[in-house]
Write a protein that holds these residues in place. Structure first.
Motif, mmCIF file in Angstrom:
data_model
loop_
_atom_site.group_PDB
_atom_site.id
_atom_site.type_symbol
_atom_site.label_atom_id
_atom_site.label_comp_id
_atom_site.label_asym_id
_atom_site.label_seq_id
_atom_site.Cartn_x
_atom_site.Cartn_y
_atom_site.Cartn_z
ATOM 1 N N SER A 159 -42.212 25.530 -1.057
ATOM 2 C CA SER A 159 -41.346 26.215 -0.094
ATOM 3 C C SER A 159 -41.787 27.649 0.170
ATOM 4 O O SER A 159 -41.423 28.236 1.187
ATOM 5 N N TRP A 161 -40.816 30.056 -1.784
ATOM 6 C CA TRP A 161 -39.753 30.919 -2.302
ATOM 7 C C TRP A 161 -40.335 31.981 -3.225
ATOM 8 O O TRP A 161 -41.171 31.681 -4.082
ATOM 9 N N TRP A 271 -33.604 31.455 1.100
ATOM 10 C CA TRP A 271 -34.199 30.134 1.299
ATOM 11 C C TRP A 271 -33.143 29.040 1.149
ATOM 12 O O TRP A 271 -32.314 29.101 0.231
ATOM 13 N N VAL A 273 -33.365 25.279 0.187
ATOM 14 C CA VAL A 273 -34.297 24.288 -0.362
ATOM 15 C C VAL A 273 -33.473 23.085 -0.807
ATOM 16 O O VAL A 273 -32.572 23.234 -1.648
ATOM 17 N N ARG A 307 -35.221 30.897 5.538
ATOM 18 C CA ARG A 307 -36.304 29.921 5.489
ATOM 19 C C ARG A 307 -35.768 28.594 4.955
ATOM 20 O O ARG A 307 -34.832 28.587 4.151
ATOM 21 N N ALA A 309 -36.833 24.635 3.390
ATOM 22 C CA ALA A 309 -37.806 23.667 2.868
ATOM 23 C C ALA A 309 -37.019 22.454 2.417
ATOM 24 O O ALA A 309 -36.077 22.574 1.631
ATOM 25 N N LEU A 325 -39.394 22.704 12.062
ATOM 26 C CA LEU A 325 -39.975 22.415 10.754
ATOM 27 C C LEU A 325 -41.346 21.785 10.905
ATOM 28 O O LEU A 325 -41.576 20.969 11.799
ATOM 29 N N ARG A 328 -45.680 20.380 5.183
ATOM 30 C CA ARG A 328 -46.382 21.303 4.294
ATOM 31 C C ARG A 328 -47.138 20.569 3.193
ATOM 32 O O ARG A 328 -48.238 20.936 2.820
ATOM 33 N N THR A 342 -41.235 22.694 6.103
ATOM 34 C CA THR A 342 -40.787 24.071 5.978
ATOM 35 C C THR A 342 -40.690 24.712 7.354
ATOM 36 O O THR A 342 -41.326 24.277 8.322
#
Length: 349
Positions: A159, A161, A271, A273, A307, A309, A325, A328, A342
């Motif tokens: 991600s 992060w 983030w 996630v 952000r 992910a 998105l 990744r 992501t």
């Protein structure tokens, strides 16, 4: 540690016993750590036993310890895995000068020996980990199909992060992603408190292992950023809290029962996630496209500039979220190919 070299199914690196111990202690995404004992060509069973008998099994297998031999053969003259395992077992006994017990189905105290034959090239490795490394020891309760700890850690690393900004998981289930995030942010070694197979090897150096553990504990931080986990299932939230306490990060993660429509991120920007549902249908018959559409709508209204992910096995669902998105990374989860996507939630001032 020497240079890390990617290989099918993993990576290879060189190092002494300290590197071996430290890898088990600190690696967050590895399934197991193997010691490559040796490799050689073998096209006949007698040749296999003779050449395997030259390997230093005595450095890793104590007298009287049971072994379990796992064999894979591909494009080699020796194709019978059972016969290969039998010859390697005999070679170990030849090398140790004593009978070597074969581990039974219920025998948890054994040494795993992995033999791989490809194009008549035989590679013999010994498992230095024992129980698979995703078994951190903190999972006291599980939700439905919980994400493996190693996969959650890989998702966090993919991600991007920074381990300092706020993080939220609106589909946290039994808490795997927020707990792994807290462990990562506080630099807590995932293997602390565990026993590894290499600790039963004749050459195990307890002083080195103790020093490495002490260094890891000293490097740990007392606190981390704001981390929040929410889920619609009250039972999952109860399990997540119990797991976080067992992992030593009970005060680092705030868990709450919330539907996706009621999701509120921590203050600031950070983030998202998560591992949202990507099966065919939700319990009760709800369409997953509707869930992803609501997910995207909530993030656009409440998390602009954050952000994102997420793990997904069906990229078509992502279109429903209308979030920008991009793929990744990809792995397999329970035999199913999943991808990490992501991006950034639009709408930031």
């Amino acid at each position: 540690m020497g240079a890390v070299r990617p290989e099918p199914g993993g990576v290879a690196f060189r190092g002494g016993l300290q590197v071996l111990y430290d890898a088990n202690l600190r690696l967050r995404t590895a399934t197991r750590v193997l010691l490559r004992l040796g490799e050689f060509h073998a096209r006949e069973f007698d040749q296999l036993r003779r050449r395997a008998g030259r390997l230093a099994f005595e450095t890793c297998i104590a007298p009287g310890r049971a072994v379990r031999i796992s064999v894979t053969c591909s494009r080699s003259r020796l194709r019978h895995t059972g016969a290969v395992a039998e010859r390697v077992h005999l070679a170990i006994a030849d090398r140790l000068g004593a009978e070597v017990p074969v581990a039974g189905a219920e025998d948890s105290d054994h040494q795993l020996v992995l033999v791989r034959l490809v194009h008549d090239r035989c590679v013999v490795s010994l498992d230095a980990s024992g129980a698979l490394l995703h078994q951190r020891g903190w999972r006291k309760a599980g939700g439905k199909a919980p994400l493996r700890e190693t996969l959650a850690a890989a998702l966090l690393l993919a991600s991007g992060w920074d381990a300092a900004s706020p993080l939220a998981d609106p589909f946290c289930g039994s808490g795997t992603i927020p707990i792994e995030a807290a462990l990562l942010a506080r630099k807590l070694a995932p293997g602390r408190g565990r026993r590894f197979a290499c600790m039963d090897w004749p050459g195990f150096d307890a002083a080195v292992a103790t020093r490495l553990l002490a260094e890891a504990e000293t490097a740990a931080l007392a606190s981390g950023p704001a981390i929040r986990g929410t889920d619609r299932d009250a039972g999952a939230i109860d399990a997540a809290r119990a797991n976080a306490e067992a992992a030593g990060v009970g005060s680092d993660v705030a868990f709450a029962q919330r539907t996706i429509s009621d999701f509120e991120p921590p203050p600031g920007t950070g983030w998202i996630v998560c591992n949202p549902p990507y099966g065919v249908r939700l319990r009760g018959g709800g369409d997953l496209r509707d869930l992803h559409a609501r997910f995207g709508d909530v993030l656009r209204r409440r998390c602009p500039g954050w952000r994102v992910a997420l793990l997904c096995a069906d990229p078509r669902l992502l279109r429903a979220s209308q979030l920008p998105l991009e793929p990744r990374a990809s792995w397999r989860n329970g035999g199913l190919k999943v991808e990490v996507f992501t991006g950034m939630v639009p709408g930031a001032a």
